[in-house]
Design a protein around this motif. Structure first.
Motif, PDB file in Angstrom:
ATOM      1  N   TYR A  19     -16.930 -54.578 -33.646  1.00  0.00           N
ATOM      2  CA  TYR A  19     -16.898 -54.523 -35.147  1.00  0.00           C
ATOM      3  C   TYR A  19     -18.314 -55.155 -35.450  1.00  0.00           C
ATOM      4  CZ  TYR A  19     -16.529 -54.711 -39.935  1.00  0.00           C
ATOM      5  OH  TYR A  19     -16.608 -54.267 -41.367  1.00  0.00           O
ATOM      6  N   ARG A  20     -18.625 -56.073 -35.083  1.00  0.00           N
ATOM      7  CA  ARG A  20     -19.874 -57.041 -35.384  1.00  0.00           C
ATOM      8  C   ARG A  20     -21.029 -56.098 -34.786  1.00  0.00           C
ATOM      9  NH1 ARG A  20     -19.538 -59.139 -39.393  1.00  0.00           N
ATOM     10  NH2 ARG A  20     -17.528 -60.031 -38.669  1.00  0.00           N
ATOM     11  N   GLU A  21     -20.867 -55.548 -33.961  1.00  0.00           N
ATOM     12  CA  GLU A  21     -22.099 -54.824 -33.429  1.00  0.00           C
ATOM     13  C   GLU A  21     -22.361 -53.555 -34.314  1.00  0.00           C
ATOM     14  OE1 GLU A  21     -22.731 -53.752 -29.151  1.00  0.00           O
ATOM     15  OE2 GLU A  21     -21.331 -55.272 -28.717  1.00  0.00           O
ATOM     16  N   GLY A  52     -26.997 -52.203 -40.156  1.00  0.00           N
ATOM     17  CA  GLY A  52     -28.071 -52.979 -41.012  1.00  0.00           C
ATOM     18  C   GLY A  52     -27.393 -54.371 -41.557  1.00  0.00           C
ATOM     19  N   ASN A  53     -26.201 -54.531 -41.591  1.00  0.00           N
ATOM     20  CA  ASN A  53     -25.776 -55.805 -41.959  1.00  0.00           C
ATOM     21  C   ASN A  53     -25.684 -56.888 -41.199  1.00  0.00           C
ATOM     22  OD1 ASN A  53     -24.251 -57.412 -44.023  1.00  0.00           O
ATOM     23  ND2 ASN A  53     -22.357 -56.710 -43.417  1.00  0.00           N
ATOM     24  N   LYS A  54     -27.055 -57.276 -41.237  1.00  0.00           N
ATOM     25  CA  LYS A  54     -27.242 -58.556 -40.146  1.00  0.00           C
ATOM     26  C   LYS A  54     -26.869 -59.941 -40.860  1.00  0.00           C
ATOM     27  CE  LYS A  54     -29.537 -55.682 -37.245  1.00  0.00           C
ATOM     28  NZ  LYS A  54     -30.687 -55.835 -36.759  1.00  0.00           N
ATOM     29  N   ASN A  55     -26.473 -60.888 -39.868  1.00  0.00           N
ATOM     30  CA  ASN A  55     -26.093 -62.074 -40.150  1.00  0.00           C
ATOM     31  C   ASN A  55     -26.065 -62.947 -39.089  1.00  0.00           C
ATOM     32  OD1 ASN A  55     -25.085 -64.370 -40.999  1.00  0.00           O
ATOM     33  ND2 ASN A  55     -23.569 -63.671 -42.404  1.00  0.00           N
ATOM     34  N   PRO A  56     -27.235 -63.700 -38.796  1.00  0.00           N
ATOM     35  CA  PRO A  56     -26.931 -64.441 -37.629  1.00  0.00           C
ATOM     36  C   PRO A  56     -25.761 -65.265 -37.583  1.00  0.00           C
ATOM     37  CG  PRO A  56     -29.399 -64.490 -38.494  1.00  0.00           C
ATOM     38  CD  PRO A  56     -28.224 -63.900 -39.613  1.00  0.00           C
ATOM     39  N   ALA A  57     -25.233 -65.886 -38.454  1.00  0.00           N
ATOM     40  CA  ALA A  57     -24.145 -66.650 -38.584  1.00  0.00           C
ATOM     41  C   ALA A  57     -22.875 -66.128 -37.939  1.00  0.00           C
ATOM     42  CB  ALA A  57     -23.699 -67.225 -40.037  1.00  0.00           C
ATOM     43  N   MET A  58     -22.977 -64.806 -37.772  1.00  0.00           N
ATOM     44  CA  MET A  58     -21.765 -64.035 -37.308  1.00  0.00           C
ATOM     45  C   MET A  58     -21.917 -64.017 -35.718  1.00  0.00           C
ATOM     46  SD  MET A  58     -19.829 -63.085 -39.837  1.00  0.00           S
ATOM     47  CE  MET A  58     -19.924 -64.709 -40.338  1.00  0.00           C
ATOM     48  N   LEU A  59     -22.682 -64.804 -35.024  1.00  0.00           N
ATOM     49  CA  LEU A  59     -22.851 -64.949 -33.604  1.00  0.00           C
ATOM     50  C   LEU A  59     -21.791 -66.025 -33.236  1.00  0.00           C
ATOM     51  CD1 LEU A  59     -26.573 -64.620 -32.817  1.00  0.00           C
ATOM     52  CD2 LEU A  59     -25.023 -62.999 -32.629  1.00  0.00           C
ATOM     53  N   LYS A  60     -21.513 -66.634 -33.884  1.00  0.00           N
ATOM     54  CA  LYS A  60     -20.647 -68.088 -33.832  1.00  0.00           C
ATOM     55  C   LYS A  60     -19.285 -67.646 -33.170  1.00  0.00           C
ATOM     56  CE  LYS A  60     -19.589 -72.704 -35.279  1.00  0.00           C
ATOM     57  NZ  LYS A  60     -20.222 -73.278 -34.206  1.00  0.00           N
ATOM     58  N   PRO A  61     -18.757 -66.457 -33.895  1.00  0.00           N
ATOM     59  CA  PRO A  61     -17.033 -66.470 -33.424  1.00  0.00           C
ATOM     60  C   PRO A  61     -17.215 -66.053 -31.828  1.00  0.00           C
ATOM     61  CG  PRO A  61     -17.492 -65.479 -35.728  1.00  0.00           C
ATOM     62  CD  PRO A  61     -18.753 -65.778 -34.918  1.00  0.00           C
ATOM     63  N   HIS A  62     -18.428 -65.677 -31.340  1.00  0.00           N
ATOM     64  CA  HIS A  62     -18.463 -65.258 -29.940  1.00  0.00           C
ATOM     65  C   HIS A  62     -18.971 -66.139 -28.961  1.00  0.00           C
ATOM     66  CE1 HIS A  62     -17.594 -61.319 -32.014  1.00  0.00           C
ATOM     67  NE2 HIS A  62     -18.554 -61.711 -32.929  1.00  0.00           N
ATOM     68  N   GLU A  63     -19.443 -67.299 -29.428  1.00  0.00           N
ATOM     69  CA  GLU A  63     -19.965 -68.485 -28.478  1.00  0.00           C
ATOM     70  C   GLU A  63     -19.373 -68.526 -27.268  1.00  0.00           C
ATOM     71  OE1 GLU A  63     -21.074 -71.496 -31.037  1.00  0.00           O
ATOM     72  OE2 GLU A  63     -23.057 -70.479 -31.613  1.00  0.00           O
ATOM     73  N   HIS A  64     -17.839 -68.389 -27.248  1.00  0.00           N
ATOM     74  CA  HIS A  64     -17.099 -68.895 -26.354  1.00  0.00           C
ATOM     75  C   HIS A  64     -17.304 -68.004 -25.166  1.00  0.00           C
ATOM     76  CE1 HIS A  64     -14.703 -65.813 -28.538  1.00  0.00           C
ATOM     77  NE2 HIS A  64     -14.087 -65.742 -27.316  1.00  0.00           N
ATOM     78  N   ASN A  65     -17.895 -66.704 -25.264  1.00  0.00           N
ATOM     79  CA  ASN A  65     -17.795 -65.812 -24.177  1.00  0.00           C
ATOM     80  C   ASN A  65     -19.317 -65.196 -24.067  1.00  0.00           C
ATOM     81  OD1 ASN A  65     -17.999 -63.180 -22.618  1.00  0.00           O
ATOM     82  ND2 ASN A  65     -15.850 -62.686 -23.153  1.00  0.00           N
ATOM     83  N   GLU A 120     -20.914 -63.253 -22.058  1.00  0.00           N
ATOM     84  CA  GLU A 120     -21.333 -61.826 -21.920  1.00  0.00           C
ATOM     85  C   GLU A 120     -21.335 -61.264 -23.259  1.00  0.00           C
ATOM     86  OE1 GLU A 120     -19.685 -58.161 -19.351  1.00  0.00           O
ATOM     87  OE2 GLU A 120     -18.942 -59.846 -19.141  1.00  0.00           O
ATOM     88  N   ARG A 121     -20.198 -61.531 -24.137  1.00  0.00           N
ATOM     89  CA  ARG A 121     -20.225 -60.885 -25.205  1.00  0.00           C
ATOM     90  C   ARG A 121     -20.996 -61.371 -26.351  1.00  0.00           C
ATOM     91  NH1 ARG A 121     -17.991 -56.717 -22.757  1.00  0.00           N
ATOM     92  NH2 ARG A 121     -16.028 -56.924 -22.039  1.00  0.00           N
ATOM     93  N   LEU A 122     -21.175 -62.504 -26.206  1.00  0.00           N
ATOM     94  CA  LEU A 122     -22.420 -63.179 -26.905  1.00  0.00           C
ATOM     95  C   LEU A 122     -23.870 -62.678 -26.989  1.00  0.00           C
ATOM     96  CD1 LEU A 122     -23.416 -65.219 -29.161  1.00  0.00           C
ATOM     97  CD2 LEU A 122     -23.784 -66.850 -27.211  1.00  0.00           C
ATOM     98  N   ALA A 123     -24.289 -62.046 -25.661  1.00  0.00           N
ATOM     99  CA  ALA A 123     -25.370 -61.584 -25.480  1.00  0.00           C
ATOM    100  C   ALA A 123     -25.395 -60.254 -25.864  1.00  0.00           C
ATOM    101  CB  ALA A 123     -25.741 -61.383 -23.676  1.00  0.00           C
ATOM    102  N   ALA A 145     -27.780 -56.616 -30.461  1.00  0.00           N
ATOM    103  CA  ALA A 145     -27.597 -56.027 -31.484  1.00  0.00           C
ATOM    104  C   ALA A 145     -28.169 -56.639 -32.893  1.00  0.00           C
ATOM    105  CB  ALA A 145     -26.021 -55.643 -31.859  1.00  0.00           C
ATOM    106  N   LEU A 146     -28.052 -57.819 -32.858  1.00  0.00           N
ATOM    107  CA  LEU A 146     -28.683 -58.383 -34.162  1.00  0.00           C
ATOM    108  C   LEU A 146     -30.100 -58.455 -34.128  1.00  0.00           C
ATOM    109  CD1 LEU A 146     -28.423 -60.759 -36.625  1.00  0.00           C
ATOM    110  CD2 LEU A 146     -28.603 -62.512 -34.799  1.00  0.00           C
ATOM    111  N   TYR A 147     -30.933 -58.461 -32.860  1.00  0.00           N
ATOM    112  CA  TYR A 147     -32.476 -58.389 -32.948  1.00  0.00           C
ATOM    113  C   TYR A 147     -32.933 -57.073 -32.932  1.00  0.00           C
ATOM    114  CZ  TYR A 147     -32.779 -63.572 -32.696  1.00  0.00           C
ATOM    115  OH  TYR A 147     -32.887 -64.816 -32.555  1.00  0.00           O
ATOM    116  N   ALA A 148     -32.032 -55.885 -32.426  1.00  0.00           N
ATOM    117  CA  ALA A 148     -32.631 -54.621 -32.192  1.00  0.00           C
ATOM    118  C   ALA A 148     -32.699 -54.185 -33.707  1.00  0.00           C
ATOM    119  CB  ALA A 148     -31.636 -53.906 -31.503  1.00  0.00           C
ATOM    120  N   PRO A 149     -33.591 -53.074 -34.052  1.00  0.00           N
ATOM    121  CA  PRO A 149     -33.721 -52.491 -35.278  1.00  0.00           C
ATOM    122  C   PRO A 149     -32.461 -51.704 -35.542  1.00  0.00           C
ATOM    123  CG  PRO A 149     -35.862 -52.113 -33.936  1.00  0.00           C
ATOM    124  CD  PRO A 149     -34.669 -52.601 -32.758  1.00  0.00           C
ATOM    125  N   SER A 150     -31.954 -51.806 -36.818  1.00  0.00           N
ATOM    126  CA  SER A 150     -30.743 -50.802 -37.139  1.00  0.00           C
ATOM    127  C   SER A 150     -31.122 -49.291 -37.300  1.00  0.00           C
ATOM    128  CB  SER A 150     -30.337 -51.655 -38.458  1.00  0.00           C
ATOM    129  OG  SER A 150     -30.958 -51.170 -39.499  1.00  0.00           O
TER     130      SER A 150
END
Length: 285
Positions: free
Chosen positions: A134-136, A142-155, A157-160, A165-170
């Motif tokens: 869903y985050r991807e 286009g609804n980007k938010n770098p803070a939304m990476l945090k819930p995935h820091e435990h994994n 592979e998924r964080l990558a 998706a965060l850095y790619a053009p929407s």
């Protein structure tokens, strides 16, 4: 060669049907779909029978989201490559997938507050807020938010995946780049903006879309792209709204299991506009 010839010239109706029902020679339906894996992927933790509904609701949603990402990524590549007709088909499919997800909330809405309360202690800190797919989708739209990476820091592979998706053009970034390639005067700061930030309104983009709408026949592909994007956001808004109302119906205003504000957080998401210029241009038409 007919099925009868393959099974032997003397094969009668009984033998023919027997041969046709023998799937040991070829891959079967269940093999192709890996049904054993899928149908044995439900592992309720609570003694309450309603947990099966909760699990299957979210597993099927994730499957639809997998297809949605597949189509979204294909549409983004097509727009980037100036191949708009294939993009239209993919975007239309994404909108139809969202309609499926909207209807799926009707099933979960049959769960009453006491039924949810019976399984809630078994959910721990797991939450739909942690859905990396869903985050991807949000990031691709286009609804980007770098803070939304945090819930995935435990994994890692998924964080990558989510970080990429965060850095790619929407999708909308690519649409605006396309407007510039087609000769529209897009402000340079729009084309060089920080792609990790959410889409922000820009007057030059609205002026470009206004020209597309005023001269639709001259810019037919861009006109159709604009309408596909509007259809997509329309469907996404319905999905979000149905999510909010279902959660409020089932859990009220309790905090989410993942620590979010629950309904209050979801209501804030209703105000997010993915393609701002396409909505604002309607006022000036």
């Amino acid at each position: 060669m007919t099925d009868r010839d393959r099974d032997g010239p003397e094969a009668g109706p009984k033998e023919w049907h027997s041969a046709k029902l023998d799937f040991s020679r070829d891959m079967s339906y269940a093999d192709y779909l890996a049904l054993d894996d899928i149908l044995h992927a439900q592992h309720p933790l609570s003694p309450d029978r309603n947990e099966m509904l909760f699990i299957i609701q979210h597993q099927t949603s994730e499957l639809w989201m997998k297809l949605m990402l597949h189509e979204l990524n294909g549409a983004i590549e097509s727009v980037r490559g100036d191949r708009l007709p294939p993009a239209f088909k993919m975007l239309a499919r994404v909108s139809r997938i969202m309609e499926q997800l909207v209807k799926a909330w009707d099933v979960l809405a049959t769960m009453t507050p006491p039924e949810y309360s019976a399984i809630r202690p078994w959910l721990g800190q797991s939450s739909g807020f942690q859905s990396y797919q869903y985050r991807e989708i949000e990031f691709r739209l286009g609804n980007k938010n770098p803070a939304m990476l945090k819930p995935h820091e435990h994994n890692p592979e998924r964080l990558a995946e989510v970080t990429a998706a965060l850095y790619a053009p929407s999708l909308y970034d690519e649409a605006i780049e396309l407007l510039a390639r087609r000769g529209f005067a897009i402000a340079p700061e729009v084309l060089t903006r920080d792609r990790t930030q959410p889409t922000a309104y820009d007057a030059s983009v609205e002026a470009a879309w206004a020209e597309v709408y005023r001269n639709a026949e001259e810019h037919w592909e861009l006109y159709e792209l604009a309408e596909e994007l509007i259809d997509l956001e329309d469907a996404f808004r319905l999905w979000r709204f149905r999510h909010v109302t279902t959660v409020e119906r089932v859990i009220g205003f309790k905090r989410g299991t993942g620590g979010t504000a629950g309904v209050a957080y979801l209501r804030k998401m209703l105000d997010v506009v993915l393609f701002p210029e396409l909505w604002r241009v309607r006022t000036s038409m």
